[in-house]
Scaffold this motif. Structure first.
Motif, PDB file in Angstrom:
ATOM      1  N   ASP A 108      -8.429  11.442  36.550  1.00 32.04           N
ATOM      2  CA  ASP A 108      -7.379  11.255  35.443  1.00 32.04           C
ATOM      3  C   ASP A 108      -6.686  12.913  35.214  1.00 32.04           C
ATOM      4  O   ASP A 108      -7.468  13.625  35.008  1.00 32.04           O
ATOM      5  N   GLU A 109      -5.491  12.968  35.424  1.00 30.11           N
ATOM      6  CA  GLU A 109      -5.017  14.398  35.012  1.00 30.11           C
ATOM      7  C   GLU A 109      -5.159  14.979  33.986  1.00 30.11           C
ATOM      8  O   GLU A 109      -5.328  16.226  33.795  1.00 30.11           O
ATOM      9  N   HIS A 110      -5.401  13.913  32.766  1.00 31.30           N
ATOM     10  CA  HIS A 110      -5.606  14.565  31.467  1.00 31.30           C
ATOM     11  C   HIS A 110      -7.044  14.937  31.480  1.00 31.30           C
ATOM     12  O   HIS A 110      -7.329  16.206  30.929  1.00 31.30           O
ATOM     13  N   LEU A 111      -7.959  14.372  32.079  1.00 28.16           N
ATOM     14  CA  LEU A 111      -9.405  14.766  32.194  1.00 28.16           C
ATOM     15  C   LEU A 111      -9.583  16.169  32.927  1.00 28.16           C
ATOM     16  O   LEU A 111      -9.929  17.079  32.411  1.00 28.16           O
ATOM     17  N   THR A 112      -8.914  16.139  33.953  1.00 25.14           N
ATOM     18  CA  THR A 112      -8.755  17.574  34.780  1.00 25.14           C
ATOM     19  C   THR A 112      -8.135  18.389  34.204  1.00 25.14           C
ATOM     20  O   THR A 112      -8.801  19.520  33.981  1.00 25.14           O
ATOM     21  N   ASN A 113      -7.140  18.256  33.349  1.00 29.48           N
ATOM     22  CA  ASN A 113      -6.301  19.431  32.750  1.00 29.48           C
ATOM     23  C   ASN A 113      -7.194  19.827  31.538  1.00 29.48           C
ATOM     24  O   ASN A 113      -7.276  21.030  31.417  1.00 29.48           O
ATOM     25  N   ASP A 114      -7.700  18.957  30.896  1.00 29.53           N
ATOM     26  CA  ASP A 114      -8.674  19.185  29.584  1.00 29.53           C
ATOM     27  C   ASP A 114      -9.812  19.945  30.048  1.00 29.53           C
ATOM     28  O   ASP A 114     -10.192  20.946  29.395  1.00 29.53           O
ATOM     29  N   MET A 115     -10.491  19.738  31.285  1.00 28.95           N
ATOM     30  CA  MET A 115     -11.623  20.553  31.634  1.00 28.95           C
ATOM     31  C   MET A 115     -11.327  21.924  31.934  1.00 28.95           C
ATOM     32  O   MET A 115     -12.078  22.931  31.695  1.00 28.95           O
ATOM     33  N   ALA A 116      -9.932  22.014  32.757  1.00 32.23           N
ATOM     34  CA  ALA A 116      -9.476  23.454  33.217  1.00 32.23           C
ATOM     35  C   ALA A 116      -9.389  24.251  31.882  1.00 32.23           C
ATOM     36  O   ALA A 116      -9.392  25.398  32.015  1.00 32.23           O
ATOM     37  N   THR A 117      -8.589  23.865  30.969  1.00 33.25           N
ATOM     38  CA  THR A 117      -8.274  24.446  29.956  1.00 33.25           C
ATOM     39  C   THR A 117      -9.565  24.945  29.022  1.00 33.25           C
ATOM     40  O   THR A 117      -9.648  26.018  28.389  1.00 33.25           O
ATOM     41  N   PHE A 118     -10.460  23.838  28.798  1.00 34.39           N
ATOM     42  CA  PHE A 118     -11.545  24.135  28.248  1.00 34.39           C
ATOM     43  C   PHE A 118     -12.325  25.438  29.019  1.00 34.39           C
ATOM     44  O   PHE A 118     -12.737  26.537  28.186  1.00 34.39           O
ATOM     45  N   THR A 119     -12.770  25.296  30.275  1.00 39.51           N
ATOM     46  CA  THR A 119     -13.567  26.368  30.804  1.00 39.51           C
ATOM     47  C   THR A 119     -12.608  27.852  30.773  1.00 39.51           C
ATOM     48  O   THR A 119     -13.346  28.797  30.811  1.00 39.51           O
ATOM     49  N   THR A 120     -11.202  27.644  30.810  1.00 44.45           N
ATOM     50  CA  THR A 120     -10.665  29.074  30.739  1.00 44.45           C
ATOM     51  C   THR A 120     -10.744  29.520  29.366  1.00 44.45           C
ATOM     52  O   THR A 120     -10.965  30.518  29.101  1.00 44.45           O
ATOM     53  N   ALA A 121     -10.634  28.876  28.384  1.00 44.04           N
ATOM     54  CA  ALA A 121     -10.940  29.166  26.855  1.00 44.04           C
ATOM     55  C   ALA A 121     -12.351  29.963  26.890  1.00 44.04           C
ATOM     56  O   ALA A 121     -12.371  31.045  26.067  1.00 44.04           O
ATOM     57  N   VAL A 122     -13.346  29.154  27.486  1.00 40.43           N
ATOM     58  CA  VAL A 122     -14.709  29.775  27.327  1.00 40.43           C
ATOM     59  C   VAL A 122     -14.740  31.139  28.079  1.00 40.43           C
ATOM     60  O   VAL A 122     -15.356  32.045  27.479  1.00 40.43           O
ATOM     61  N   VAL A 123     -14.267  31.335  29.265  1.00 38.14           N
ATOM     62  CA  VAL A 123     -14.087  32.499  30.080  1.00 38.14           C
ATOM     63  C   VAL A 123     -13.474  33.631  29.132  1.00 38.14           C
ATOM     64  O   VAL A 123     -13.967  34.715  29.166  1.00 38.14           O
ATOM     65  N   LEU A 124     -12.175  33.209  28.803  1.00 35.88           N
ATOM     66  CA  LEU A 124     -11.567  33.998  27.677  1.00 35.88           C
ATOM     67  C   LEU A 124     -12.422  34.717  26.593  1.00 35.88           C
ATOM     68  O   LEU A 124     -12.323  35.816  26.228  1.00 35.88           O
ATOM     69  N   ASN A 125     -12.843  33.778  26.022  1.00 34.78           N
ATOM     70  CA  ASN A 125     -14.017  33.959  24.797  1.00 34.78           C
ATOM     71  C   ASN A 125     -14.917  34.911  25.148  1.00 34.78           C
ATOM     72  O   ASN A 125     -15.354  35.925  24.618  1.00 34.78           O
ATOM     73  N   TYR A 126     -15.690  34.584  26.422  1.00 34.94           N
ATOM     74  CA  TYR A 126     -16.637  35.589  27.067  1.00 34.94           C
ATOM     75  C   TYR A 126     -15.946  37.037  27.065  1.00 34.94           C
ATOM     76  O   TYR A 126     -16.625  38.001  26.768  1.00 34.94           O
ATOM     77  N   MET A 127     -14.883  36.913  27.608  1.00 29.62           N
ATOM     78  CA  MET A 127     -14.285  38.101  28.165  1.00 29.62           C
ATOM     79  C   MET A 127     -13.892  39.198  26.830  1.00 29.62           C
ATOM     80  O   MET A 127     -14.296  40.299  26.978  1.00 29.62           O
TER      81      MET A 127
END
Length: 309
Positions: free
Chosen positions: A89-108
């Motif tokens: 599902d495109e919603h599942l896919t986008n949600d996962m991508a935005t979450f992992t991006t947020a976590v990487v930015l938080n780490y950075m």
């Protein structure tokens, strides 16, 4: 014919509403209310009681409520002639991508450390990283992993992937198999696990894997709790081999209150919310397969029992 919903520990009322909104005349039964069992040809499942599906002699398809299917495939009594499908599902896919991006930015930018400092009213600016300072490695380059990698790439991160077999993804190098795993790990300063859970990938986030990462690496697990050897993570964090970890999935969920992950200063815990199936969206896709089954047409999003995904 009837559709059967089988799910332990999950409120299925949104699924009933979604299915009946699309098909008001379709009979939906919720396990254990299954009589007559001969009418059940199609099941929608999450974390079912093991062995339950052998009770339905005319069952033809089991549809996972989400992208993962390990909760189905772990059943040793799964009927051999039943097709298994998953949700893409495109919603599942986008949600996962935005979450992992947020976590990487938080780490950075070290935002979790500032939250801890805020709780102590402690003002202490710290140096931070930029996109060019590190490489993000994504383990698992299926639909979810590929989209997560591409979103990070668009933001200027150096990104690479690792998968069971080679993938052709524009501008992202993808390493494959055991022969290329060590190089992938040695050059991944942030490691994101988005692998399917199979016998080959279970416990892959272990001490041996962590020791092959650059010193001070950061680990993100948004796949399955069984990918991670918890004791090894704690050891590597305490020794300084790993700088920290963000965990969204766990071997036991909810995570027990006494679990050491809650209090560990280098671990961020989220309650399995990286990407949550939307029943209204997923029901449409699952009902397409129900129609295909009814009309004798090939199903979509079929899972390979051999591969486990």
């Amino acid at each position: 014919m009837s559709i059967l919903l089988v799910s332990r520990g999950r409120d299925v009322s949104p699924w009933i509403d979604a299915i009946q909104s699309e098909r008001p005349d379709l009979e939906v039964r919720v396990y254990p209310d299954t009589a007559p069992k001969e009418d059940i040809t199609f099941a929608i499942s999450w974390n079912h009681p093991l062995g339950v599906f052998k009770e339905f002699p005319n069952l033809k398809c089991i549809a996972s409520m989400g992208a993962g299917v390990d909760h189905i495939l772990k059943d040793p009594e799964l009927p051999e002639n039943v097709v298994i499908t998953r949700v893409t599902d495109e919603h599942l896919t986008n949600d996962m991508a935005t979450f992992t991006t947020a976590v990487v930015l938080n780490y950075m930018r070290g935002l979790s450390a500032y939250k801890a400092a805020e709780n102590e009213s402690h003002w202490q600016p710290k140096p931070y990283l930029r996109q060019r300072d590190f490489t993000v490695g994504v383990m698992g380059m299926g639909v979810l992993g590929a989209e997560a990698a591409m979103q990070l790439k668009k933001l200027g991160f150096s990104v690479q992937g690792w998968a069971k077999s080679h993938k052709n993804i524009e501008a992202i190098p993808v390493y494959a198999g055991a022969d290329e795993l060590d190089y992938f790990l040695a050059t991944s300063h942030v490691l994101i696990c988005l692998l399917p859970l199979t016998p080959e990938t279970a416990n892959i986030l272990n001490k041996t894997t962590f020791e092959k990462l650059p010193e001070g690496a950061y680990v993100i697990n948004v796949a399955r709790g069984e990918h991670l050897v918890e004791e090894d993570l704690l050891e590597m964090l305490d020794k300084g081999q790993l700088a920290g970890a963000s965990l969204d999935v766990f071997r036991t969920e909810p995570l027990p209150k006494e679990h050491p992950f809650w209090e560990h200063p280098k671990i961020d815990v989220t309650p399995h919310i990286a990407s949550v199936t939307n029943p209204a969206s997923a029901a449409k896709q699952i009902l397409q397969n129900y129609d295909r089954l009814t009309m004798g047409e090939p199903l979509i999003n079929i899972v390979s029992r051999t591969k486990g995904y």
